[in-house]
Design a protein around this motif. Structure first.
Motif, short mmCIF file in Angstrom:
data_model
loop_
_atom_site.label_atom_id
_atom_site.label_comp_id
_atom_site.label_asym_id
_atom_site.label_seq_id
_atom_site.Cartn_x
_atom_site.Cartn_y
_atom_site.Cartn_z
N UNK A 89 18.77 3.55 0.52
CA UNK A 89 17.33 3.30 0.42
C UNK A 89 17.00 2.04 1.19
N UNK A 90 15.80 2.00 1.74
CA UNK A 90 15.34 0.80 2.45
C UNK A 90 13.86 0.63 2.18
N UNK A 91 13.43 -0.62 2.15
CA UNK A 91 12.01 -0.92 1.93
C UNK A 91 11.53 -1.89 2.99
N UNK A 92 10.43 -1.53 3.65
CA UNK A 92 9.81 -2.39 4.64
C UNK A 92 8.59 -3.06 4.05
N UNK A 93 7.73 -3.58 4.91
CA UNK A 93 6.53 -4.27 4.44
C UNK A 93 5.61 -3.34 3.68
N UNK A 94 5.37 -2.15 4.21
CA UNK A 94 4.45 -1.22 3.55
C UNK A 94 4.96 0.22 3.56
N UNK A 95 6.26 0.39 3.67
CA UNK A 95 6.83 1.72 3.62
C UNK A 95 8.25 1.68 3.09
N UNK A 96 8.74 2.84 2.67
CA UNK A 96 10.09 2.95 2.14
C UNK A 96 10.76 4.19 2.72
N UNK B 134 10.62 9.60 3.94
CA UNK B 134 9.82 8.40 4.18
C UNK B 134 8.53 8.50 3.38
N UNK B 135 7.99 7.34 2.99
CA UNK B 135 6.67 7.29 2.41
C UNK B 135 6.10 5.90 2.61
N UNK B 136 4.77 5.85 2.65
CA UNK B 136 4.07 4.59 2.83
C UNK B 136 3.35 4.49 4.16
N UNK C 197 0.81 -1.20 0.00
CA UNK C 197 0.00 0.00 0.00
C UNK C 197 0.85 1.26 0.00
N UNK C 198 0.64 2.12 -0.97
CA UNK C 198 1.28 3.43 -1.08
C UNK C 198 2.79 3.38 -1.03
N UNK C 199 3.38 2.30 -1.43
CA UNK C 199 4.82 2.15 -1.31
C UNK C 199 5.59 2.82 -2.44
#
Length: 172
Positions: free
Chosen positions: A63-70, A81-83, A29-31
């Motif tokens: 850069x890093x990416x999580x489950x629903x955010x970056x 940050x976003x997501x 979502x919104x990533x």
């Protein structure tokens, strides 16, 4: 552009050239950091990397990416940050008591984020703390980067890694 990281579920594309900056290509979502809103199809995925316009004039170095955010860190030590259904587009977050700390490292977990500051190597964490992963001694949600003081006093954090509901650091 070839992916830097590829798994069965996702690919991560990023250009470390200044500009452009590209987006993680992940189905959450919104990533994607491309805006959206109520009519956005949150289950669609892009076939090619897309320019993140909010970062096009910045030089992204991490850069890093999580489950629903970056998250992205610029060469000036700025954290974006976003997501997580909070920020549809990259949003500049301030770190430290004065908000002037420069960020060196970033790591995204399931629903939390960790950043390490330049120089002092201080660890700041934020997000959902339900698994006690933030290191603040509680399970509450922390909306902004908060210094992890207990257990790390007098130590410089050299690296940080986040998993779905956990985090680990390497200190000096």
């Amino acid at each position: 552009m070839t992916p830097l990281i590829e798994t069965k579920l996702s690919k991560l594309f990023i250009s470390l050239d200044s500009p452009p900056s590209y987006t993680p290509f992940l189905p959450s979502t919104y990533q994607l950091g491309l805006g959206g809103g109520i009519s956005m199809d949150v289950y669609s995925m892009e076939a090619v990397p897309l320019l993140i316009e909010a970062l096009q004039d910045k030089k992204v170095v991490r850069i890093a990416a999580g489950h629903s955010h970056s998250a992205a860190v610029t060469d000036a030590g700025e954290l974006y940050m976003w997501g997580m259904k909070v920020y549809l587009e990259p949003h500049h977050l301030k770190v430290g008591e004065t908000g002037m700390e420069k960020v060196d490292l970033v790591s995204c977990g399931g629903s939390h984020t960790a950043v390490v500051t330049e120089g002092a190597g201080q660890l700041h964490t934020f997000g959902k703390g339900s698994s006690l992963c933030l290191g603040h001694g509680g399970k509450s949600y922390t909306p902004h980067p908060k210094l992890v003081a207990d257990g790390l006093a007098g130590r410089r954090v050299l690296n940080v890694a986040s998993g779905y509901r956990h985090m680990g650091v390497i200190t000096d």
